[in-house]
Design a protein around this motif. Structure first.
Motif, PDB file in Angstrom:
ATOM      1  N   SER A  92      61.089  46.933 107.671  1.00 43.74           N
ATOM      2  CA  SER A  92      60.378  48.142 107.258  1.00 43.74           C
ATOM      3  C   SER A  92      58.931  48.213 107.711  1.00 43.74           C
ATOM      4  O   SER A  92      58.327  49.276 107.675  1.00 43.74           O
ATOM      5  CB  SER A  92      60.412  48.248 105.725  1.00 43.74           C
ATOM      6  OG  SER A  92      59.691  47.163 105.157  1.00 43.74           O
ATOM      7  N   GLY A  93      58.354  47.068 108.090  1.00 42.08           N
ATOM      8  CA  GLY A  93      56.931  47.046 108.418  1.00 42.08           C
ATOM      9  C   GLY A  93      56.052  47.076 107.184  1.00 42.08           C
ATOM     10  O   GLY A  93      54.858  47.331 107.274  1.00 42.08           O
ATOM     11  N   GLN A  94      56.652  46.797 106.017  1.00 40.14           N
ATOM     12  CA  GLN A  94      55.904  46.795 104.764  1.00 40.14           C
ATOM     13  C   GLN A  94      56.101  45.461 104.054  1.00 40.14           C
ATOM     14  O   GLN A  94      57.201  44.904 104.064  1.00 40.14           O
ATOM     15  CB  GLN A  94      56.397  47.907 103.840  1.00 40.14           C
ATOM     16  CG  GLN A  94      56.206  49.285 104.399  1.00 40.14           C
ATOM     17  CD  GLN A  94      56.823  50.337 103.479  1.00 40.14           C
ATOM     18  OE1 GLN A  94      57.622  50.037 102.604  1.00 40.14           O
ATOM     19  NE2 GLN A  94      56.440  51.579 103.683  1.00 40.14           N
ATOM     20  N   TRP A  95      55.009  44.979 103.441  1.00 42.69           N
ATOM     21  CA  TRP A  95      55.104  43.778 102.613  1.00 42.69           C
ATOM     22  C   TRP A  95      55.661  44.189 101.269  1.00 42.69           C
ATOM     23  O   TRP A  95      55.173  45.128 100.654  1.00 42.69           O
ATOM     24  CB  TRP A  95      53.741  43.114 102.462  1.00 42.69           C
ATOM     25  CG  TRP A  95      53.240  42.582 103.762  1.00 42.69           C
ATOM     26  CD1 TRP A  95      52.221  43.082 104.509  1.00 42.69           C
ATOM     27  CD2 TRP A  95      53.759  41.473 104.499  1.00 42.69           C
ATOM     28  NE1 TRP A  95      52.069  42.351 105.667  1.00 42.69           N
ATOM     29  CE2 TRP A  95      53.005  41.353 105.684  1.00 42.69           C
ATOM     30  CE3 TRP A  95      54.790  40.569 104.273  1.00 42.69           C
ATOM     31  CZ2 TRP A  95      53.246  40.365 106.629  1.00 42.69           C
ATOM     32  CZ3 TRP A  95      55.029  39.583 105.216  1.00 42.69           C
ATOM     33  CH2 TRP A  95      54.256  39.494 106.379  1.00 42.69           C
TER      34      TRP A  95
ATOM     35  N   ASP B 155      60.897  38.057 106.729  1.00 43.46           N
ATOM     36  CA  ASP B 155      62.161  38.604 107.235  1.00 43.46           C
ATOM     37  C   ASP B 155      62.286  40.077 106.859  1.00 43.46           C
ATOM     38  O   ASP B 155      62.651  40.917 107.687  1.00 43.46           O
ATOM     39  CB  ASP B 155      63.358  37.842 106.651  1.00 43.46           C
ATOM     40  CG  ASP B 155      63.465  36.409 107.136  1.00 43.46           C
ATOM     41  OD1 ASP B 155      62.912  36.074 108.200  1.00 43.46           O
ATOM     42  OD2 ASP B 155      64.121  35.605 106.440  1.00 43.46           O
ATOM     43  N   PHE B 156      61.979  40.395 105.615  1.00 45.75           N
ATOM     44  CA  PHE B 156      62.107  41.778 105.147  1.00 45.75           C
ATOM     45  C   PHE B 156      61.028  42.678 105.754  1.00 45.75           C
ATOM     46  O   PHE B 156      61.257  43.868 105.961  1.00 45.75           O
ATOM     47  CB  PHE B 156      62.083  41.827 103.614  1.00 45.75           C
ATOM     48  CG  PHE B 156      63.426  41.561 102.999  1.00 45.75           C
ATOM     49  CD1 PHE B 156      64.090  42.543 102.295  1.00 45.75           C
ATOM     50  CD2 PHE B 156      64.040  40.319 103.123  1.00 45.75           C
ATOM     51  CE1 PHE B 156      65.332  42.309 101.727  1.00 45.75           C
ATOM     52  CE2 PHE B 156      65.274  40.063 102.565  1.00 45.75           C
ATOM     53  CZ  PHE B 156      65.931  41.058 101.860  1.00 45.75           C
ATOM     54  N   TYR B 157      59.868  42.122 106.051  1.00 44.39           N
ATOM     55  CA  TYR B 157      58.804  42.895 106.716  1.00 44.39           C
ATOM     56  C   TYR B 157      59.300  43.436 108.054  1.00 44.39           C
ATOM     57  O   TYR B 157      58.981  44.553 108.448  1.00 44.39           O
ATOM     58  CB  TYR B 157      57.565  42.017 106.915  1.00 44.39           C
ATOM     59  CG  TYR B 157      56.454  42.718 107.660  1.00 44.39           C
ATOM     60  CD1 TYR B 157      55.569  43.550 106.977  1.00 44.39           C
ATOM     61  CD2 TYR B 157      56.303  42.575 109.032  1.00 44.39           C
ATOM     62  CE1 TYR B 157      54.549  44.209 107.645  1.00 44.39           C
ATOM     63  CE2 TYR B 157      55.286  43.230 109.712  1.00 44.39           C
ATOM     64  CZ  TYR B 157      54.418  44.048 109.015  1.00 44.39           C
ATOM     65  OH  TYR B 157      53.418  44.711 109.689  1.00 44.39           O
ATOM     66  N   ARG B 158      60.074  42.645 108.768  1.00 41.81           N
ATOM     67  CA  ARG B 158      60.581  43.056 110.084  1.00 41.81           C
ATOM     68  C   ARG B 158      61.383  44.356 109.999  1.00 41.81           C
ATOM     69  O   ARG B 158      61.383  45.166 110.904  1.00 41.81           O
ATOM     70  CB  ARG B 158      61.471  41.964 110.680  1.00 41.81           C
ATOM     71  CG  ARG B 158      60.780  40.693 111.127  1.00 41.81           C
ATOM     72  CD  ARG B 158      59.990  40.852 112.407  1.00 41.81           C
ATOM     73  NE  ARG B 158      60.646  41.649 113.410  1.00 41.81           N
ATOM     74  CZ  ARG B 158      61.702  41.268 114.141  1.00 41.81           C
ATOM     75  NH1 ARG B 158      62.207  40.062 114.025  1.00 41.81           N
ATOM     76  NH2 ARG B 158      62.240  42.090 115.015  1.00 41.81           N
TER      77      ARG B 158
ATOM     78  N   ILE C 150      61.982  43.494  97.453  1.00 44.89           N
ATOM     79  CA  ILE C 150      62.959  42.782  98.278  1.00 44.89           C
ATOM     80  C   ILE C 150      64.349  42.961  97.694  1.00 44.89           C
ATOM     81  O   ILE C 150      65.307  43.292  98.393  1.00 44.89           O
ATOM     82  CB  ILE C 150      62.588  41.286  98.403  1.00 44.89           C
ATOM     83  CG1 ILE C 150      61.383  41.147  99.338  1.00 44.89           C
ATOM     84  CG2 ILE C 150      63.765  40.457  98.901  1.00 44.89           C
ATOM     85  CD1 ILE C 150      60.809  39.753  99.420  1.00 44.89           C
ATOM     86  N   TRP C 151      64.461  42.759  96.386  1.00 45.50           N
ATOM     87  CA  TRP C 151      65.770  42.891  95.747  1.00 45.50           C
ATOM     88  C   TRP C 151      66.313  44.316  95.901  1.00 45.50           C
ATOM     89  O   TRP C 151      67.498  44.517  96.153  1.00 45.50           O
ATOM     90  CB  TRP C 151      65.683  42.484  94.279  1.00 45.50           C
ATOM     91  CG  TRP C 151      67.014  42.539  93.608  1.00 45.50           C
ATOM     92  CD1 TRP C 151      67.400  43.342  92.585  1.00 45.50           C
ATOM     93  CD2 TRP C 151      68.172  41.752  93.935  1.00 45.50           C
ATOM     94  NE1 TRP C 151      68.707  43.119  92.266  1.00 45.50           N
ATOM     95  CE2 TRP C 151      69.209  42.147  93.085  1.00 45.50           C
ATOM     96  CE3 TRP C 151      68.432  40.771  94.888  1.00 45.50           C
ATOM     97  CZ2 TRP C 151      70.488  41.591  93.131  1.00 45.50           C
ATOM     98  CZ3 TRP C 151      69.700  40.214  94.937  1.00 45.50           C
ATOM     99  CH2 TRP C 151      70.711  40.622  94.064  1.00 45.50           C
TER     100      TRP C 151
END
Length: 185
Positions: free
Chosen positions: A16-19, A11-14, A25-26
């Motif tokens: 920024s495009g970064q893992w 979800d967070f990758y979407r 994440i926090w």
């Protein structure tokens, strides 16, 4: 993309495009959209753990009110979920939504209680839903569908389509969401 990443990381990758690491994440939770997704996914993860279920449901309820997102842990939402803007979003708890879906503010996805389309929507993969769109009834939205802002959709939509207007009209389009859904997983 590696399958070992968690749904939350996807979800967070979407965005920024970064893992991101758990700390990364926090740190991104300063964004209300991402903060809500974080809490929503935690509430989903601990739904079957008695004490943690109550804890995360209470936290989720607080942030539903604070941010205006009415999304419940029972809602099945695939990985790569993206909220474009925060505020005023309503999704029926029994809705099923595929992966790599985008939603803007003001969207309502609801149940229809009577008529030929009584029921709850099922939304496919890679669906982009614009601001103030309304999707109701026991309908199916196919993969690669763009639902334009302010559209009212109460009928099935085939894959590879653009839906526009009120009453809505379907326009077939190969790669309907190309350029609208970034950082797919």
């Amino acid at each position: 993309m590696a399958d070992h990443y968690s749904t939350l990381q996807k979800d967070f990758y979407r965005e920024s495009g970064q893992w991101l690491s758990p700390f990364g994440i926090w740190a991104k939770c300063i964004n209300p959209n991402l903060h809500f997704i974080y809490i929503f996914r935690k509430a989903q993860k601990f739904r079957k753990t008695p004490v943690l279920n109550i804890f995360w449901k209470l936290i989720l309820r607080h942030y539903q009110i604070r941010y205006g997102f009415q999304i419940y842990p029972e809602t099945e939402i695939g990985e790569g979920f993206y909220l474009g803007h925060w505020g005023s979003l309503v999704i029926n708890p029994y809705t099923r939504i595929g992966k790599n879906c985008n939603m803007a503010q003001g969207v309502t996805i609801g149940q229809q209680n009577r008529g030929k389309n009584a029921g709850i929507p099922v939304i496919g993969n890679e669906v982009w839903i614009g601001a103030n769109a309304v999707i109701v009834g026991g309908i199916t939205i196919g993969d690669d569908v763009l639902i334009a802002p302010n559209a009212y959709v109460n009928f099935d939509v085939p894959p590879h389509s653009v839906v526009i207007g009120n009453p809505a009209k379907i326009i077939p389009a190969d790669n309907a969401t190309e350029g609208y859904i970034n950082n797919k997983i």
